[in-house]
Enzyme design. Structure first.
Site, short mmCIF file in Angstrom:
data_model
loop_
_atom_site.label_atom_id
_atom_site.label_comp_id
_atom_site.label_asym_id
_atom_site.label_seq_id
_atom_site.Cartn_x
_atom_site.Cartn_y
_atom_site.Cartn_z
N GLU A 13 -31.25 -5.92 10.94
CA GLU A 13 -30.78 -6.65 12.32
C GLU A 13 -30.35 -8.11 12.06
OE1 GLU A 13 -33.54 -4.97 15.64
OE2 GLU A 13 -34.25 -4.68 13.68
N HIS B 130 -32.99 -2.32 20.73
CA HIS B 130 -32.60 -2.04 19.46
C HIS B 130 -31.15 -2.01 19.22
CE1 HIS B 130 -36.76 0.17 18.92
NE2 HIS B 130 -36.94 -1.06 18.79
N ASN C 210 -36.33 -14.96 15.25
CA ASN C 210 -36.77 -13.94 16.08
C ASN C 210 -38.19 -14.34 16.59
OD1 ASN C 210 -37.46 -11.76 17.42
ND2 ASN C 210 -37.23 -10.31 15.68
N ARG D 89 -46.77 2.58 22.87
CA ARG D 89 -46.26 2.65 24.14
C ARG D 89 -45.94 4.21 24.49
NH1 ARG D 89 -41.06 -0.95 22.63
NH2 ARG D 89 -42.32 -2.29 21.31
N ARG E 241 -32.42 -13.79 18.09
CA ARG E 241 -32.40 -12.33 18.70
C ARG E 241 -33.06 -12.51 20.38
NH1 ARG E 241 -37.58 -8.68 19.28
NH2 ARG E 241 -36.39 -7.05 20.47
#
Ligand code: ADP
Length: 418
Positions: free
Chosen positions: A387, A181, A7, A242, A91
């Site tokens: 993940e 996600h 990742n 965010r 990813r």
């Protein structure tokens, strides 16, 4: 099959190395502040010891070489030679309209990921760098697979993914909701159905991935019908730094008033907003929780806003799904923040949701389980996300089919064509 999962971020490279025979993690770690003289390299040894090193890692290739060196280290490593690494799964954040599932990375796929950089400049660029670094370090013989954050959301209908701006911008720039996600929502929805002992294609689920970045997905019978993140991971509800959804006029108003460039505005919305922006304390929920206990009014307000926004999203998605069979919490906050889960569920009392306090307190630190009472009309679950495991499973699946296709028919090059 042994698989390395990568990742890659703009200045980081996280990895896990898994043996797919028993899905065991043999090694994991991360490089951070790549590009600096004093980059950090952190990893766990096979006997679970944490090692923290500082070293110069100027590029992703240097970082990857360090990872490989550590994987092969006779004392702390997990393999004797590089040949034991059978495949690499990456990813990739943005698959855009091009990728609705994971793919074997061919030169064409590499080019397509590059073409999607304008839709996710912060993510796809560094991830492509990770892919290219692996190609340099491992050569062409080790197959690489891309697993996209967006692809699980590819089942959304146009009424959910289109924004009400002139249609030509969708045609010209592919501006639409993609959602992110996806690998996490896919993993926890399937895992939760398995834990409930119910086929996923009978369930209406809402999965809440609440971490530093956060998103919620409405999943009907295993297929996403709506999700909170949009064209970029900025949309949805407030996150660590965010802002989530806001009146778009705020953006133009602030740019005019403060004479801000698009880059500056982007930075404010992505890095200075959310929990950090409202609380003025921190982007980390543990600090907000501490502030709340100490009576800091802005920390209290931050949590009130976060709970309120999540409750509103869940309400909207219950309406979109036409009912709900199961609510799932995951990611750093969703897996650990007992009070926040309880307060969200209190806001859903009208749905007949009731949380069992003891079970709620128990489900922290990576534990999976139901946190609702027996009386609760809708079961509520905590399911830790994974993940990396899903990326490794997709990689194994695609590489197995690729090998099969190559042994059956030498002309087949793309496993997904078979
Ligand atoms: P990322 O989006 O970077 O993967 P995570 O899913 O790790 O983020 O979530 C980070 C958030 O989870 C932080 O706000 C942090 O406070 C919270 N968190 C992580 N671990 C815990 C914990 N043990 N207790 C409470 N909150 C936690």
């Amino acid at each position: 099959m042994k698989i390395l999962v990568i990742n890659a971020g703009s200045s980081s490279l996280k990895y896990q190395f898994l043996d797919m025979k028993n899905e065991k993690v043999l090694a994991k770690g991360n490089c951070e502040r790549i590009g600096e003289e004093a980059a950090g390299f952190h990893y766990k040894t096979a006997d679970n010891r944490r090692v923290d090193l500082t070293m110069p890692l100027k590029t992703h290739i240097e970082a990857l070489n360090q990872v490989v060196k550590t994987l092969m280290d006779p004392e702390v490593g997990a393999v004797k030679s590089m040949k034991e690494i059978d495949a690499i799964g990456h990813r990739v954040a943005q698959g855009g309209p091009t990728f609705s599932k994971s793919v074997h990375i061919t030169p064409e796929v590499e080019k397509q990921i590059e073409d999607l950089i304008p839709l996710a400049p912060l993510h796809n660029g560094p991830e492509l760098e990770g892919i290219r670094a692996c190609k340099k370090v491992f050569g062409d013989k080790v197959p690489q697979v891309a697993v996209f954050d967006t692809s699980f959301h590819a089942t959304m209908p146009p009424k959910a993914y289109l924004y009400a701006i002139p249609y030509r911008y969708y045609e010209k720039y592919k501006i639409r909701r993609y959602g992110f996600h996806g690998t996490s929502h896919r993993y926890v929805s399937h895992k939760c159905a398995e834990l409930m002992g119910r086929p996923i294609d009978t369930l209406k689920m809402i999965t809440c991935h609440i971490g530093n970045g956060s998103s919620i997905a409405a999943i009907r019978h295993g297929k996403v019908i709506d999700t909170s993140m949009g064209l970029t991971p900025l949309d949805g509800f407030m996150m660590g730094t965010r802002c989530g959804s806001l009146d778009p006029s705020i953006v133009t108003y602030l740019m005019e008033k403060e004479n801000l460039s698009p880059e500056e505005m982007n930075r404010i919305l992505n890095e200075e907003s959310g929990m950090l922006g409202v609380s003025g304390l921190s982007s980390d929920d543990r600090d907000i929780a501490k502030g709340e206990i100490e009576g800091n009014p802005r920390a209290i307000l931050t949590h009130e806003m976060l709970v309120y926004q999540i409750v509103k999203f869940i309400g909207a998605y219950v309406a979109a799904l036409g009912g709900l069979d199961c609510l799932v919490f995951t990611a750093g906050i969703g897996e650990n923040q007992v009070d926040l889960r309880r307060n969200i569920c209190r806001g859903l009392f009208y749905l007949g949701i009731e949380v069992d306090d003891a079970a709620n307190h128990q489900m922290v630190g990576g534990k999976a389980g139901e946190i609702s009472t027996e009386r609760s009309r809708i079961p509520v679950w905590v399911v830790p996300t994974n993940e990396e495991l899903l990326i490794a499973r997709d990689t194994q699946d695609i590489v197995t089919r690729l090998r099969y296709a190559l042994t059956e028919d030498k002309t087949v090059v793309d496993p997904l064509d078979v």
